[in-house]
Design a protein around this motif. Sequence first.
Motif, PDB file in Angstrom:
ATOM      1  N   ARG A  38       1.390   3.488   2.074  1.00 25.55           N
ATOM      2  CA  ARG A  38       2.029   3.894   3.320  1.00 25.55           C
ATOM      3  C   ARG A  38       3.386   3.210   3.470  1.00 25.55           C
ATOM      4  N   GLY A  46       0.809  -1.208   0.000  1.00 25.70           N
ATOM      5  CA  GLY A  46       0.000   0.000   0.000  1.00 25.70           C
ATOM      6  C   GLY A  46       0.842   1.256   0.000  1.00 25.70           C
ATOM      7  N   SER A  82     -10.118   6.476  -1.462  1.00 26.80           N
ATOM      8  CA  SER A  82     -11.509   6.768  -1.111  1.00 26.80           C
ATOM      9  C   SER A  82     -12.460   5.973  -2.008  1.00 26.80           C
ATOM     10  N   ASP A  83     -13.677   5.803  -1.528  1.00 25.15           N
ATOM     11  CA  ASP A  83     -14.688   5.088  -2.304  1.00 25.15           C
ATOM     12  C   ASP A  83     -14.947   5.784  -3.638  1.00 25.15           C
ATOM     13  N   PRO A 122      -4.251  12.294   2.090  1.00 29.06           N
ATOM     14  CA  PRO A 122      -4.983  11.829   3.256  1.00 29.06           C
ATOM     15  C   PRO A 122      -5.117  12.952   4.268  1.00 29.06           C
ATOM     16  N   GLN A 132     -12.081   4.986  -5.958  1.00 32.06           N
ATOM     17  CA  GLN A 132     -12.189   3.584  -6.370  1.00 32.06           C
ATOM     18  C   GLN A 132     -13.292   3.407  -7.410  1.00 32.06           C
ATOM     19  N   ARG A 179      -8.360  -1.058  -2.939  1.00 29.92           N
ATOM     20  CA  ARG A 179      -8.724  -1.213  -1.518  1.00 29.92           C
ATOM     21  C   ARG A 179      -7.477  -1.308  -0.660  1.00 29.92           C
ATOM     22  N   ARG A 180      -6.503  -2.078  -1.105  1.00 26.22           N
ATOM     23  CA  ARG A 180      -5.266  -2.218  -0.348  1.00 26.22           C
ATOM     24  C   ARG A 180      -4.558  -0.871  -0.213  1.00 26.22           C
ATOM     25  N   TRP A 181      -4.660  -0.051  -1.235  1.00 25.05           N
ATOM     26  CA  TRP A 181      -4.041   1.269  -1.203  1.00 25.05           C
ATOM     27  C   TRP A 181      -4.876   2.265  -0.405  1.00 25.05           C
ATOM     28  N   GLN A 182      -6.019   1.855   0.081  1.00 21.97           N
ATOM     29  CA  GLN A 182      -6.897   2.647   0.940  1.00 21.97           C
ATOM     30  C   GLN A 182      -7.325   3.956   0.289  1.00 21.97           C
TER      31      GLN A 182
END
Length: 167
Positions: free
Chosen positions: A28, A26, A66-67, A162, A70, A61-64
Amino acid sequence: MSSETAPSIDHGAPLTTQRSGTPCPGPRSSNPHRPVKARFTLPAHEALVGCLRRAARTVLRRWQLSDDIQDSALLIVGELAANAAVHGRSEMSLHLVLARGTLGIIMGDHGDPTPSHHRPTDDDPDEHGRGLDIVHTLSTRVDLHHDDHGTWILARLAVPAPRSGVD
C-alpha cells in the motif's frame, strides 16, 4: 548473471533488489504500480532453510497477502531453498517481488562452487525429488536460469486484487 541480479518478473531489465535483507514497505505504498521487494541472502546450508521461510512469512504478512497465497508461497520458498541448500553453491538468495498482480519468488544459488552433495543410496525415494513438482503445481509459471555463476528459479503466483467494498 551476477549475485546482485535475478531474473525479472516481466520481460524488462533484470531485477535488482535490496542488499540489507530488510523487507520493503507493504504494497500500500504511495505508488501502487511500483513493485515492492525484499531480498535475503544466507549461506547455502540445509539448517538455514527455515530462516528463509520465516523471513518470507514475515514479509508476506506485512504485505497483507491472503492466507492461501502465503501458504502456497511458503511451500514454494521451502522447496526452492532446500534445493539451493542441497544442490547449490555457497550462498542462497531469496527475492520476493510483488508487482502487477503477481508475486515473484526467486531463489538463487550463487557464489563459490561447492562440492556436489549426493544423496545416500539408502534414502527413501518418496522423500526426495518432488520439490519442483510442488513448485510447478502451485505456480502460474516457473522459469529456470542456469549459468556458470549459479542457478535462479523464478516461480510466479497470481495475486488477486484486493476487494473493495463490502459483500
